[in-house]
Scaffold this active site. Sequence first.
Site, short mmCIF file in Angstrom:
data_model
loop_
_atom_site.label_atom_id
_atom_site.label_comp_id
_atom_site.label_asym_id
_atom_site.label_seq_id
_atom_site.Cartn_x
_atom_site.Cartn_y
_atom_site.Cartn_z
N HIS A 29 0.83 -1.21 0.00
CA HIS A 29 0.00 0.00 0.00
C HIS A 29 0.86 1.26 0.00
CE1 HIS A 29 1.05 0.80 4.19
NE2 HIS A 29 0.92 -0.50 4.39
N GLU A 63 -2.12 -7.05 7.60
CA GLU A 63 -0.81 -7.07 8.25
C GLU A 63 -0.90 -7.91 9.53
OE1 GLU A 63 2.23 -7.30 8.13
OE2 GLU A 63 2.81 -5.27 7.56
#
Length: 240
Positions: free
Chosen positions: A29, A102
Amino acid sequence: MSNPGSRATLPDPPGAHPARLSRLLLIRHGQSTWNDERRIQGQLDPPLSDLGREQARRLAERLAGGQYEALYTSDLARARATAEAVGAAVGLEPIPTPELREVALGEWEGLTREQLVAGYPEAWARWQSEPSWDLPPGGEGADLFEARVARAVEEIFARHPQQEVLVVAHGGVIQVALGRLLGRASHGLFPFVIDNCSISTLVRGGRRTLITGVNDVCHLAAGEPITTARDRTGGLTNTE
């Protein structure tokens, strides 16, 4: 002959040619507000920073014109916003995939490094000598995280034989996906540089999977310069 004063053009987007093999483009990202503040993110959900949105725009420009079968994304905001920019450029709706989140870092999430050192001095000292995802209290832990990432990658490969697929995720996820092909566990150690909005590529043919690219960021160098402090050690690392 090229004009020495002209600006170099970007290479073809990774999906510019039809895939004969299975190919996953693993994308980190764009920069989040907490990346900028050097705050530990884990599975907390800060948005993209202004710089992160510009990185996502340049990434989308790079990928436009490629032929991709699907676009998967972590369901965390920083990944979703990056995937939405890419999806608009390539004509695909991002598929939210919680398995691509994550690593969960429990009580350490939301802290700066200074707060972590002050609040968890013994655990931080152990992290400094031998990093491990098992250290953060209430965290996901190394074995569960690495098994989750492996499962997600294998499921995407299985759904898309001989196709090219985009996967927007996080630095830790990409580190684990690359590391397992080298036969090494992550456990908090990050041997690769994975910058925001970089592209790393896995290619599978039959039973063999290759890493054919790591941390491709040439699209971020195109056009006017964008500036960010590149911290490799960040809150814990700056790869979340």
